[in-house]
Write an enzyme that holds these catalytic residues in place. Structure first.
Site, PDB file in Angstrom:
ATOM      1  N   SER A 143       1.905  -0.325  -1.239  1.00 30.56           N
ATOM      2  CA  SER A 143       2.319  -1.733  -1.262  1.00 30.56           C
ATOM      3  C   SER A 143       3.563  -1.804  -2.136  1.00 30.56           C
ATOM      4  CB  SER A 143       1.207  -2.590  -1.882  1.00 30.56           C
ATOM      5  OG  SER A 143       1.726  -3.850  -2.285  1.00 30.56           O
ATOM      6  N   TYR A 156      -4.823  -4.004  -8.819  1.00 30.42           N
ATOM      7  CA  TYR A 156      -4.355  -3.747  -7.446  1.00 30.42           C
ATOM      8  C   TYR A 156      -3.019  -2.993  -7.495  1.00 30.42           C
ATOM      9  CZ  TYR A 156      -2.763  -4.511  -2.669  1.00 30.42           C
ATOM     10  OH  TYR A 156      -2.302  -4.315  -1.395  1.00 30.42           O
TER      11      TYR A 156
END
Ligand code: NAP
Length: 266
Positions: A143, A156
């Site tokens: 990501s 995350y």
């Protein structure tokens, strides 16, 4: 049998929705047979029959919770035993948007189990076979928070920084083995991810959200072009090259007998 059978089989985790389902579709169209993994068996079956009808490829579904060690071990077994597998897409993942003070540490642990532990174990299961058989491809879905952890939940971001760092190392270690490694760093992508993470995608500014279809098509184009790190949204590829150059310039300077002069250690 068709002329595409030489592509072999792609195992895609998190294929029941979003980015993983689009990878499944695109890879079937490219001629891969598929093994689709996720928890929602109904969704997997529906997708599998649509893909078989549309592309004629063989599509197998395996229901597994990759946060569960017994289920994960089953998928590791598939990767070790199925010699037709030539491509692993480590896509299954969950995110979060809450900061530390309002996030549940048990949820953070579950996120680490899926985003880090499962991805690591599946890679370890796939690589020896790829090396023995003379090649293979690993696509790891990271990501943009891998390099911008301030944007969302910090754990995350940490899990995706792991995916990027691990992918760098895989590329370095496996270069001689004809194993392609790609790290994909999507920006905001319109999937169920956002509902599960705690902020519906509709709450994001429209101009920063890409469709899953465009995201995957750009990433597969990046793979085809031989990219290691693919950031589908990044217009100026020179920015990423400069970031990588800065990293490479740091590397020979990171370990020394003496502390740097600015610390004034005698
Ligand atoms: P999604 O639509 O929520 O898809 C997540 C997939 O992972 C689903 O197929 C889900 O299927 C599967 N999954 C979740 N937990 C699982 C578990 N414990 N075991 C097995 N499978 C599990 O979200 P997405 O956006 O496509 O996410 C795919 C990847 O892209 C993730 O790694 C995510 O971090 C990354 N990513 C997404 C964005 C974004 O903005 N959407 C941006 C950057 C990176 P089941 O529920 O059926 O198990």
């Amino acid at each position: 049998m068709t002329q595409d059978d030489h592509k072999g089989t792609a195992l895609v985790t998190g294929a029941s929705s979003g980015i993983g389902a689009v990878y499944a579709h695109r890879l079937a169209k490219q001629g891969y047979n598929l093994i689709l993994v996720a928890r929602n068996g109904e969704r997997l079956k529906t997708l599998a029959s649509r893909l078989t009808d549309e592309t004629g490829r063989m599509v197998e579904t395996v229901v597994a919770d990759l946060g569960n060690r017994a289920d994960l071990a089953r998928i590791e077994g598939v990767l070790k035993d199925d010699r037709s597998i030539t491509l692993l897409v480590n896509n299954a993942g969950v995110g979060g948007t809450a900061p530390l003070l309002s996030a549940d540490v048990e949820k953070m642990q579950e996120m680490i189990e899926l985003n880090v532990t499962a991805l690591t174990r599946l890679t370890y299961a796939a690589v020896p076979g790829f090396a023995t058989r003379g090649g293979g491809t690993i696509i790891n879905i990271a990501s943009i928070v891998a390099i911008a952890p301030e944007l969302l939940n910090g754990v995350y971001g940490g899990t995706k920084a792991f995916v990027l760092a691990f992918s760098h190392s895989l590329k370095h270690e496996l270069a001689e083995k004809n194993i392609r490694v790609q790290a994909v760093l999507p920006g905001a992508t319109a999937t169920e991810f956002w509902d599960i993470a705690g902020t519906p995608v509709e709450h994001l500014p429209n101009e920063i959200v890409m469709s899953a279809e465009n995201m995957v098509d750009a990433s597969l184009a990046g793979l085809e072009q031989g990219e290691f790190a693919t950031i589908p949204s990044l217009e100026d590829a020179g920015l990423l090259a400069a970031y990588e150059q800065a990293r490479q310039a740091l590397m020979p300077n990171l370990s020394r007998t003496t502390p740097a002069k600015r610390y004034k250690v005698a």
